[in-house]
Design a protein around this motif. Structure first.
Motif, mmCIF file in Angstrom:
data_model
loop_
_atom_site.group_PDB
_atom_site.id
_atom_site.type_symbol
_atom_site.label_atom_id
_atom_site.label_comp_id
_atom_site.label_asym_id
_atom_site.label_seq_id
_atom_site.Cartn_x
_atom_site.Cartn_y
_atom_site.Cartn_z
ATOM 1 N N TYR A 169 -69.037 47.533 -1.802
ATOM 2 C CA TYR A 169 -67.703 47.199 -2.276
ATOM 3 C C TYR A 169 -67.718 45.685 -2.396
ATOM 4 C CZ TYR A 169 -62.770 45.818 -2.263
ATOM 5 O OH TYR A 169 -61.550 45.472 -2.484
ATOM 6 N N ASP A 170 -67.249 45.296 -3.371
ATOM 7 C CA ASP A 170 -67.212 43.599 -3.963
ATOM 8 C C ASP A 170 -65.804 43.289 -4.085
ATOM 9 O OD1 ASP A 170 -67.609 41.112 -4.662
ATOM 10 O OD2 ASP A 170 -69.123 41.724 -6.324
ATOM 11 N N ASP A 215 -64.517 40.489 -5.143
ATOM 12 C CA ASP A 215 -64.617 39.503 -6.296
ATOM 13 C C ASP A 215 -64.094 40.106 -7.301
ATOM 14 O OD1 ASP A 215 -65.238 37.726 -4.436
ATOM 15 O OD2 ASP A 215 -67.557 37.862 -5.280
ATOM 16 N N TYR A 216 -64.369 41.670 -7.747
ATOM 17 C CA TYR A 216 -63.932 42.084 -8.788
ATOM 18 C C TYR A 216 -62.167 42.374 -8.717
ATOM 19 C CZ TYR A 216 -68.356 44.035 -9.497
ATOM 20 O OH TYR A 216 -69.908 44.292 -9.872
ATOM 21 N N PHE A 217 -61.549 42.700 -7.651
ATOM 22 C CA PHE A 217 -60.336 42.779 -7.345
ATOM 23 C C PHE A 217 -59.788 41.372 -7.436
ATOM 24 C CE2 PHE A 217 -56.361 43.207 -4.798
ATOM 25 C CZ PHE A 217 -55.626 44.068 -5.896
ATOM 26 N N ALA A 229 -60.973 38.583 -9.203
ATOM 27 C CA ALA A 229 -60.995 38.247 -10.592
ATOM 28 C C ALA A 229 -59.680 38.853 -11.345
ATOM 29 C CB ALA A 229 -62.197 38.601 -11.279
ATOM 30 N N TYR A 230 -59.633 40.235 -11.296
ATOM 31 C CA TYR A 230 -58.538 40.902 -11.943
ATOM 32 C C TYR A 230 -57.156 40.341 -11.558
ATOM 33 C CZ TYR A 230 -54.716 44.131 -12.241
ATOM 34 O OH TYR A 230 -53.518 44.897 -12.580
ATOM 35 N N SER A 239 -54.065 40.842 -1.852
ATOM 36 C CA SER A 239 -55.573 41.268 -2.063
ATOM 37 C C SER A 239 -56.007 41.330 -1.010
ATOM 38 C CB SER A 239 -56.225 40.227 -3.217
ATOM 39 O OG SER A 239 -56.347 38.954 -2.604
#
Length: 83
Positions: free
Chosen positions: A45-46, A48-50, A52-53, A75
């Motif tokens: 699980y990262d 950073d994707y969320f 960035a979104y 977040s």
């Protein structure tokens, strides 16, 4: 799934649906979210994707810093729930 952006632009969601059924949907609640991500994407699980979104969403909607801060808090809450 390499050309998913092209498929989306063309309105062709079938390859994405097939991938979701194969990698995600068929397992239902058999696995915890973190395990399902690891099994499906071969990565941990990262957040950073969320993040960035959310950052992109704030930029797209030209949200004020106060609202952006609320997104950051949201977040953090979601990340806590996934642990």
């Amino acid at each position: 799934m390499e050309s998913y952006e092209d498929d989306i632009e063309k309105g062709n969601f079938d390859p994405i649906r097939r991938w979701l059924r194969l990698k995600i949907h068929q397992y239902g609640s058999t696995y915890a979210p973190k395990v399902l991500l690891q099994n499906s994407l071969n990565e941990d699980y990262d957040p950073d994707y969320f993040i960035a979104y959310l950052g992109a969403k704030c930029l797209i909607h030209n949200l004020s810093p106060l609202v952006q801060n609320e997104y950051n808090c949201t977040s953090k809450i979601l990340l806590y729930c996934l642990e």
